[in-house]
Design a protein around this motif. Structure first.
Motif, short mmCIF file in Angstrom:
data_model
loop_
_atom_site.label_atom_id
_atom_site.label_comp_id
_atom_site.label_asym_id
_atom_site.label_seq_id
_atom_site.Cartn_x
_atom_site.Cartn_y
_atom_site.Cartn_z
N ASP A 304 13.81 -4.28 6.40
CA ASP A 304 12.69 -4.70 7.24
C ASP A 304 11.44 -3.88 6.92
O ASP A 304 10.33 -4.42 6.81
N TRP A 305 11.63 -2.58 6.76
CA TRP A 305 10.50 -1.71 6.46
C TRP A 305 9.91 -2.05 5.08
O TRP A 305 8.69 -2.02 4.90
N ALA A 306 10.77 -2.37 4.13
CA ALA A 306 10.28 -2.75 2.81
C ALA A 306 9.41 -4.00 2.90
O ALA A 306 8.38 -4.11 2.22
N ALA A 307 9.81 -4.94 3.76
CA ALA A 307 9.01 -6.16 3.94
C ALA A 307 7.66 -5.83 4.56
O ALA A 307 6.61 -6.36 4.14
N VAL A 308 7.64 -4.96 5.58
CA VAL A 308 6.38 -4.60 6.24
C VAL A 308 5.44 -3.89 5.28
O VAL A 308 4.25 -4.22 5.18
N VAL A 309 5.97 -2.91 4.55
CA VAL A 309 5.13 -2.16 3.61
C VAL A 309 4.65 -3.08 2.48
O VAL A 309 3.49 -2.98 2.04
N GLY A 310 5.50 -4.00 2.05
CA GLY A 310 5.09 -4.95 1.02
C GLY A 310 3.96 -5.84 1.51
O GLY A 310 3.01 -6.12 0.77
N ALA A 311 4.05 -6.28 2.77
CA ALA A 311 2.98 -7.11 3.34
C ALA A 311 1.68 -6.31 3.44
O ALA A 311 0.60 -6.82 3.12
N PHE A 312 1.80 -5.06 3.88
CA PHE A 312 0.63 -4.19 3.98
C PHE A 312 -0.01 -4.00 2.61
O PHE A 312 -1.24 -4.01 2.47
N ASP A 313 0.80 -3.86 1.58
CA ASP A 313 0.30 -3.66 0.22
C ASP A 313 -0.42 -4.91 -0.29
O ASP A 313 -1.42 -4.80 -1.02
N ARG A 314 0.06 -6.09 0.09
CA ARG A 314 -0.55 -7.34 -0.38
C ARG A 314 -1.79 -7.73 0.41
O ARG A 314 -2.60 -8.53 -0.05
N TRP A 315 -1.95 -7.16 1.59
CA TRP A 315 -3.08 -7.51 2.46
C TRP A 315 -4.38 -6.98 1.85
O TRP A 315 -4.52 -5.77 1.63
N PRO A 316 -5.33 -7.84 1.53
CA PRO A 316 -6.54 -7.38 0.83
C PRO A 316 -7.44 -6.48 1.67
O PRO A 316 -8.29 -5.78 1.10
N PHE A 317 -7.25 -6.45 2.98
CA PHE A 317 -8.11 -5.63 3.84
C PHE A 317 -7.41 -4.37 4.35
O PHE A 317 -7.91 -3.72 5.27
N ALA A 318 -6.30 -4.02 3.74
CA ALA A 318 -5.61 -2.79 4.12
C ALA A 318 -6.51 -1.59 3.82
O ALA A 318 -7.22 -1.58 2.81
N PRO A 319 -6.51 -0.59 4.70
CA PRO A 319 -7.34 0.60 4.44
C PRO A 319 -6.92 1.29 3.15
O PRO A 319 -5.73 1.36 2.83
N GLU A 320 -7.90 1.78 2.44
CA GLU A 320 -7.61 2.48 1.19
C GLU A 320 -7.38 3.96 1.40
O GLU A 320 -6.64 4.60 0.64
N GLU A 321 -8.01 4.53 2.41
CA GLU A 321 -7.84 5.94 2.70
C GLU A 321 -6.70 6.09 3.71
O GLU A 321 -6.87 5.73 4.88
N LEU A 322 -5.58 6.58 3.25
CA LEU A 322 -4.42 6.76 4.12
C LEU A 322 -4.26 8.25 4.37
O LEU A 322 -4.04 9.02 3.45
N LEU A 323 -4.37 8.63 5.63
CA LEU A 323 -4.28 10.05 5.98
C LEU A 323 -2.83 10.48 5.91
O LEU A 323 -2.01 10.09 6.74
N ILE A 324 -2.51 11.28 4.90
CA ILE A 324 -1.15 11.78 4.70
C ILE A 324 -1.18 13.29 4.87
O ILE A 324 -1.87 13.99 4.13
N THR A 325 -0.46 13.80 5.83
CA THR A 325 -0.52 15.23 6.12
C THR A 325 0.77 15.95 5.78
O THR A 325 0.89 17.15 5.97
N ASP A 326 1.77 15.23 5.24
CA ASP A 326 3.08 15.85 4.99
C ASP A 326 3.28 16.21 3.52
O ASP A 326 4.39 16.43 3.09
N SER A 327 2.21 16.23 2.74
CA SER A 327 2.39 16.35 1.30
C SER A 327 2.92 17.72 0.88
O SER A 327 2.65 18.72 1.50
#
Length: 334
Positions: A304-327
């Motif tokens: 299910d999560w793979a489907a959601v992330v895949g949809a987010f990746d295909r969405w042309p208006f997804a934000p490009e700046e993703l705040l990642i604090t766990d690096s």
């Protein structure tokens, strides 16, 4: 890292049991990278296994009190190399490569397990221990860190409450972001019966205090049962190279709504993201891209999560700046 967060095996018989479960009969010519060994009871037990199983033991420990116990092991066995380095620092593993400590490790194609390199660690009982495990698991999809040598095993001693979170199924209330990442990238199992590691004070140091007589969190956690487990990266990674930041972003955004159905939560990913419902359901959506919009977030499977992330990746208006604090930084510790 404060020593108060460090738990180590103290009972030699327990250490022997754990060592044999991590590097069992049939293992051959392994290079062990051991982080956070403490005073070295597990290191000693690894040294006492049949020499055919282990070629080299690289010990990473920067706490001076523990180094006093570890240096004699290096003097007693030429296979042991004790390095005063911190297991949380990216630079530590970079230096292992630069200084040639892993030059004799065979690289094995990803489609086969690499039986020659093995990472072992006691996980500290504070949040940094959990962060370390989470970050090392995240290196598998990118085949970075020690995974550049292939699908190596990782074995850990950890509190059972952390294991419960990692292994939580979609039916368990403990299911969390870490559960999803661990299950997306690896297969894991306990290597010995947890009952063989209780009561705590019979096996580990420092001794536990009675929780009724202390208000300190570290003292309350000290004494909770430990488990021993091994993680093996999956051949077919569900998280594709270059997609980890998007997985992290979606997991972080949606798990704060863990009791909300996906259809009500997906709009919280970003302004306008409610449109992703049409990416996840409908007759024109391929089966592998669908997700049940009525599932609550906590009950979503890795697929299910793979489907959601895949949809987010295909969405042309997804934000490009993703705040990642766990690096896991090249310059900083986790």
């Amino acid at each position: 890292m404060a020593l108060k967060s460090r738990i180590s095996i103290a009972n030699p018989e327990t250490a022997a049991l754990v060592a044999n479960s991590f590097v069992p009969s049939g293992s051959r010519d392994k290079v062990i990278v051991e982080a956070y060994p403490g005073p070295g009871a597990l290191t000693r037990a690894l040294m006492e296994l049949p020499k055919s199983r282990i070629r080299k033991i690289i010990v990473l420990e920067d706490a001076e009190p523990y180094l006093n116990f570890l240096h004699p092991l290096q003097e007693a066995d030429p296979r042991v190399k004790v390095l005063p380095m911190n297991g949380f620092s990216w630079d530590t593993y970079h230096q292992l490569e630069v200084e040639g400590f892993l030059d004799d490790v065979e690289n094995v194609p990803w489609n086969k397990p690499n039986p020659y390199l093995h990472f072992i660690s006691h996980l500290p009982m504070d949040v940094l221990g959990e962060q370390l495990l989470a970050q090392l698991l995240r290196f598998a999809p990118e085949q970075s860190w020690l995974f550049k040598h292939g699908r190596i095993e990782m074995s850990y001693l950890m509190h059972d409450w952390l294991w419960d979170r990692i292994s939580a199924s979609i039916e368990d209330s403990a299911r969390c972001k870490l559960s999803v990442i661990a299950q997306a990238v690896s297969k894991f199992d306990l290597t010995i019966d947890p009952q063989l590691l209780v009561p705590y004070n019979d096996h580990f140091y420092p001794d536990a205090m009675n929780p009724a007589y202390t208000s300190k969190t570290e003292n309350r956690r000290r004494g909770t049962p430990f488990v021993a487990g091994t993680f093996r990266p999956l051949k077919n990674q569900i998280i594709k190279p270059g997609m980890l930041d998007k997985w992290d972003y979606c997991l972080r955004k949606l798990f704060v709504l863990k009791s909300t159905p996906l259809k009500g939560a997906v709009g919280h990913l970003a302004p306008g993201s409610h449109v992703l419902k049409s990416y996840l359901s409908g007759d024109d959506v391929p089966p592998e891209q669908r997700a049940d919009l009525n599932k609550i977030i906590r009950k979503m499977s890795v697929e299910d999560w793979a489907a959601v992330v895949g949809a987010f990746d295909r969405w042309p208006f997804a934000p490009e700046e993703l705040l990642i604090t766990d690096s896991f930084s090249r310059d900083d510790r986790v």
